[in-house]
Motif scaffolding. Structure first.
Motif, PDB file in Angstrom:
ATOM      1  N   PRO A  71       0.575  -1.404  -0.244  1.00 11.94           N
ATOM      2  CA  PRO A  71      -0.028   0.236  -0.470  1.00 11.94           C
ATOM      3  C   PRO A  71       1.307   1.300   0.005  1.00 11.94           C
ATOM      4  N   TYR A  88      -4.481   1.011  -1.376  1.00 14.49           N
ATOM      5  CA  TYR A  88      -4.485   0.214  -2.371  1.00 14.49           C
ATOM      6  C   TYR A  88      -4.666   0.057  -3.449  1.00 14.49           C
ATOM      7  N   LEU A 160      -8.548   0.262  -4.519  1.00 14.88           N
ATOM      8  CA  LEU A 160      -8.852  -1.168  -3.912  1.00 14.88           C
ATOM      9  C   LEU A 160      -8.871  -1.157  -2.536  1.00 14.88           C
ATOM     10  N   ASN A 161      -8.087  -0.728  -1.895  1.00 15.29           N
ATOM     11  CA  ASN A 161      -8.408  -0.025  -0.390  1.00 15.29           C
ATOM     12  C   ASN A 161      -8.010   1.464  -0.137  1.00 15.29           C
ATOM     13  N   VAL A 163      -7.768   3.929   3.424  1.00 16.07           N
ATOM     14  CA  VAL A 163      -7.758   4.313   5.134  1.00 16.07           C
ATOM     15  C   VAL A 163      -7.675   5.495   4.704  1.00 16.07           C
TER      16      VAL A 163
END
Length: 165
Positions: A71, A88, A160-161, A163
């Motif tokens: 990431p 990601y 994709l992710n 945070v």
């Protein structure tokens, strides 16, 4: 007794001829209905190719992806606190050549992407518009690097992710 000398026909022969005739008629009707269906589907349709008119058919080619395994983690300043963002990413392209180039130049791409991510505001990344602007900025940065290296551009940068902390 002269009347009894005439041989009588066998009782099964007449029914057998009738059954064979009915089977042939049914088979002929089924064959004609299948032939008529094919004729109407192929010849009767106005868009069906006729004669030597050959149309080109577009072939569907699915997009291909390169997922960055590690990431991107960057610090983001927010008024008086230090915040973190972890993302990601994946790259999308219709051809393999841009994805091969992204694998080859991944260290340079990660550096540029971290710079773009670190320059964002925390409150801006909390909104959908802010994340869409980040995607656009990352796509421009990646395609800029690929253009400098003489490689074709990627189509999209995908999260994709995502945070924020």
């Amino acid at each position: 007794m002269a009347e009894n000398d005439v041989p009588a026909e066998a009782p099964g022969k007449g029914k057998l001829k009738l059954i064979i005739l009915l089977v042939l008629v049914v088979l002929l009707a089924v064959g004609l209905s299948i032939a008529g269906t094919f004729w109407f589907l192929n010849k009767g349709h106005p868009d069906a190719p006729q004669g030597n008119n050959v149309e080109t058919v577009e072939i569907f080619v699915p997009n291909q992806y390169h997922v960055i395994e590690k990431p991107l983690v960057a610090t983001i300043q927010d008024e008086n606190r230090t915040r973190y963002a972890q993302i990601y990413l994946a790259f999308e392209a219709q051809d393999v050549a841009p994805l091969v180039a992204t694998k080859k130049h991944l260290p340079l791409l990660r550096s540029r992407l971290l710079s773009v991510l670190g320059g964002q505001s925390f409150t801006g990344l909390q909104t959908v518009e802010g994340r869409n602007q980040l995607i656009d900025a990352m796509l421009a940065s990646v395609n800029g690097v690929l253009e400098q290296e003489g490689a074709p551009p990627v189509a999209k940068v995908l999260f994709l992710n995502f945070v924020l902390q």
